[in-house]
Enzyme design. Sequence first.
Site, PDB file in Angstrom:
ATOM      1  N   SER A 138       0.853  -1.193   0.000  1.00  0.00           N
ATOM      2  CA  SER A 138       0.000   0.000   0.000  1.00  0.00           C
ATOM      3  C   SER A 138       0.886   1.239   0.000  1.00  0.00           C
ATOM      4  O   SER A 138       2.029   1.196   0.475  1.00  0.00           O
ATOM      5  CB  SER A 138      -0.874   0.006   1.260  1.00  0.00           C
ATOM      6  OG  SER A 138      -1.507   1.263   1.418  1.00  0.00           O
ATOM      7  N   TYR A 151      -2.724  -1.144  10.253  1.00  0.00           N
ATOM      8  CA  TYR A 151      -2.776  -1.495   8.830  1.00  0.00           C
ATOM      9  C   TYR A 151      -1.507  -1.033   8.123  1.00  0.00           C
ATOM     10  O   TYR A 151      -0.882  -1.812   7.384  1.00  0.00           O
ATOM     11  CB  TYR A 151      -4.025  -0.874   8.192  1.00  0.00           C
ATOM     12  CG  TYR A 151      -4.074  -1.067   6.697  1.00  0.00           C
ATOM     13  CD1 TYR A 151      -4.339  -2.320   6.152  1.00  0.00           C
ATOM     14  CD2 TYR A 151      -3.837  -0.005   5.821  1.00  0.00           C
ATOM     15  CE1 TYR A 151      -4.371  -2.511   4.785  1.00  0.00           C
ATOM     16  CE2 TYR A 151      -3.872  -0.190   4.456  1.00  0.00           C
ATOM     17  CZ  TYR A 151      -4.138  -1.440   3.937  1.00  0.00           C
ATOM     18  OH  TYR A 151      -4.156  -1.620   2.568  1.00  0.00           O
TER      19      TYR A 151
END
Length: 258
Positions: A138, A151
Amino acid sequence: MMFTLITGASMGIGEAFAREFARKGHNLVLVARSGERLQSLAEELRHESGVEVKFCVEDLSDAASPERIYAFCRSQRAGVDFLVNCAGLSRAGDFDDIPLGKLEEIMMVNMMAMARITRLFLPDMIAKRAGSIINVASLGALQGVPGLGLYSATKAFVMTLSEALYEELKEKGVRVIAVCPGFINTGFFERAGHNSANLRLPISETGVVVKAAIKGLKNNKVRVFPTLIDVALVFLQRLASRKIAIRIAGFIAAVRDN
Ligand SMILES: NC(=O)c1ccc[n+]([C@@H]2O[C@H](COP(=O)([O-])OP(=O)(O)OC[C@H]3O[C@@H](n4cnc5c(N)ncnc54)[C@H](OP(=O)(O)O)[C@@H]3O)[C@@H](O)[C@H]2O)c1
């Protein structure tokens, strides 16, 4: 017969990888928890593309699931020379609000399953000196993202491991790339309890991630950022002080009020 194994193939970016690889003629092993979705996708792809598609219903938060997936592939005589580690989840909110069970689930799926599946399938790829691995990290992996702290940390794990594997495996015939998307239109944020309408960046479609990953792998890149905005943010992140980069990341993700 050789197969491409895709985790998180029941929807979103993983499903988009499955559709693209079927179109390119890859046989597929699809992994996720949603059995009905996997079954109907498998039927559709077999019918449309004439490839062989197997599916394996597993919960990757179960530590034993990677071994079961490996055993499933062996029992089906499905050699895996292409792996897409895509399954993942998040939870919006401050770290001290994350329930312990959710914390464990996120870490198990995003990191442990990814690492164990890679570790299990790698020896066969190395033995054949043929293999490709796409790891979905990400843009948030570049720094801690306030409101998405756990996350972003799991995605930093994915990116860091991918970088080391890229170097370790380049002489062994196995290519590895980390694809680092910004915001993609999949429902991922809603599933994480976050309203995607709050995000302060444009939201792209899944196809840009798939295209960037495949092109990056072909061009022997170690990591790839799919859109021009993602690339611009990487540049900004390098110029800014660490504290400012963290604040900007939190502002863009907009989970918190400030
Ligand atoms: N969307 C974004 O903006 C974005 C940005 C950067 C990175 N990413 C990353 O891209 C990957 C795919 O995200 P997405 O946007 O496609 O999200 P998504 O639409 O929510 O899809 C997530 C996939 O992971 C699977 N999964 C989740 N928990 C699982 C579990 N316990 N066991 C097995 N499979 C599980 C889901 O399948 P089941 O629910 O059927 O199990 C689903 O197929 C993730 O790793 C995510 O972190 C997404």
